[in-house]
Enzyme design. Structure first.
Site, PDB file in Angstrom:
ATOM      1  N   LEU A  13      -5.264  -9.391 -36.890  1.00 50.63           N
ATOM      2  CA  LEU A  13      -5.951  -9.807 -37.890  1.00 50.63           C
ATOM      3  C   LEU A  13      -6.703 -11.092 -37.900  1.00 50.63           C
ATOM      4  CD1 LEU A  13      -7.999 -10.150 -40.463  1.00 50.63           C
ATOM      5  CD2 LEU A  13      -5.507  -9.078 -41.530  1.00 50.63           C
ATOM      6  N   GLY A  16     -10.127 -16.661 -40.682  1.00 55.34           N
ATOM      7  CA  GLY A  16     -10.391 -18.587 -40.705  1.00 55.34           C
ATOM      8  C   GLY A  16     -10.762 -18.020 -38.889  1.00 55.34           C
ATOM      9  N   GLY A  18     -14.327 -17.326 -37.062  1.00 59.88           N
ATOM     10  CA  GLY A  18     -14.988 -17.573 -36.886  1.00 59.88           C
ATOM     11  C   GLY A  18     -15.448 -18.767 -36.309  1.00 59.88           C
ATOM     12  N   GLY A  20     -13.418 -22.974 -34.921  1.00 59.19           N
ATOM     13  CA  GLY A  20     -11.994 -23.688 -34.702  1.00 59.19           C
ATOM     14  C   GLY A  20     -10.613 -23.075 -33.848  1.00 59.19           C
ATOM     15  N   ASP A  40     -14.076 -13.671 -41.507  1.00 55.20           N
ATOM     16  CA  ASP A  40     -14.363 -14.627 -41.652  1.00 55.20           C
ATOM     17  C   ASP A  40     -15.144 -15.102 -43.297  1.00 55.20           C
ATOM     18  OD1 ASP A  40     -14.322 -18.013 -40.376  1.00 55.20           O
ATOM     19  OD2 ASP A  40     -15.926 -18.028 -41.930  1.00 55.20           O
ATOM     20  N   TYR A 168      -4.365 -31.337 -49.403  1.00 49.41           N
ATOM     21  CA  TYR A 168      -4.160 -30.406 -47.722  1.00 49.41           C
ATOM     22  C   TYR A 168      -2.908 -30.425 -47.902  1.00 49.41           C
ATOM     23  CZ  TYR A 168      -5.336 -29.370 -43.233  1.00 49.41           C
ATOM     24  OH  TYR A 168      -5.639 -28.326 -41.524  1.00 49.41           O
ATOM     25  N   ILE A 201      -6.330 -31.998 -34.026  1.00 51.94           N
ATOM     26  CA  ILE A 201      -6.815 -30.879 -33.204  1.00 51.94           C
ATOM     27  C   ILE A 201      -8.134 -31.210 -33.642  1.00 51.94           C
ATOM     28  CG2 ILE A 201      -6.556 -28.521 -32.356  1.00 51.94           C
ATOM     29  CD1 ILE A 201      -4.089 -30.020 -32.469  1.00 51.94           C
TER      30      ILE A 201
END
Length: 261
Positions: A13, A16, A18, A20, A40, A168, A201
């Site tokens: 699994l 995210g 979808g 990057g 996603d 963040y 990145i």
């Protein structure tokens, strides 16, 4: 490029998935033989990733599903759905590998940041990682699985901070602490938990950063360039495989030497 077929018969699994880093992880894992559930919030993006995945290994199958990782109901529905869907040769089985790559940014200086901007990033990046890790590990324990690998995606800024990213940075510092604690609690069930800390990145997140800022960033990276999502996926593939079978509770920096101590 995949160097082996280490992940054959692993149901994985990836949240995210979808775009990057999450998309790169899905592609790398599929190339090594894993059957991948691309999860996603943006189901269209998840399906776009699904179309990119290789199916070169016998018994391999992939699936795209929607999920809001900040919602317990959504996460539990996702994990339950995976267990009761026939995905190629898998039936009524939880994922033995999970990569928590879902994440967002809402950057602003500390003095200007609104409470909801802070809360939303914490809800997705930290709470979301908690909910997915909890749901997957519960499913593995209930199924009597003998091993599992849960990988969280933190960030180098969770260790050192970053201007304009108080929310963040806090969320990613929390992810690292969560991972180490989960590793201590889940080891007795054969579940390993490790964290990957990307540096800067090239992803849709960094596409929003002005070029002059990117130039300043690359100037302080010892390797002299931004990283690629595939390079983070390489580390994730190692942690998902039996090559890391005696490794748990650690963090791997994929940052080109940024902030070397």
């Amino acid at each position: 490029m995949a160097a082996s077929s280490r992940l054959i018969s692993r149901l994985t699994l990836v949240t995210g998935g979808g775009s990057g880093i999450g998309r790169a992880v899905c592609q790398r894992f599929a190339s090594e033989g894993a059957s991948v559930v691309v999860a996603d919030r943006n189901e269209e993006s998840a399906n776009q990733t699904l179309e990119l995945l290789s199916r070169d290994h016998k018994g391999q199958g992939h699936l795209a599903l929607g999920v809001d990782v900040s919602s317990k109901d959504s996460v539990e529905k996702l994990v339950t759905s995976i267990q009761f869907m026939c995905l190629s040769c898998f039936l009524a089985a939880p994922p033995s590998v999970c990569v928590n790559a879902a994440g967002i940014t809402q950057d602003e200086f500390l003095l200007k940041m609104e409470e909801d901007e802070f809360d939303k990033v914490i809800e997705v990046n930290l709470k979301g990682t908690f909910l997915v890790t909890q749901a997957v590990s519960k499913a593995l324990v209930s199924a009597g699985a003998v091993k599992g690998s849960i990988i969280t995606v933190g960030s180098i800024v969770g260790k050192v901070g970053n201007i304009g990213q108080v929310n963040y940075s806090a969320s990613k510092a929390g992810v690292e602490g969560l991972t180490r604690t989960a590793a201590k609690e889940l080891s007795k069930f054969g579940i390993r938990c490790n964290c990957v800390l990307p540096g800067f990145i090239t992803t849709p997140m960094t596409d929003k950063v002005p070029e002059k800022v990117i130039d300043k960033l690359t100037a302080v990276i010892p390797m002299g360039r931004m990283g690629e999502p595939a390079e983070v996926a390489d580390a994730c593939a190692f942690l998902a495989s039996d090559d890391s079978r005696y490794i748990t509770g650690i963090s791997i920096e994929v940052a080109g030497g940024l902030f070397i101590g």
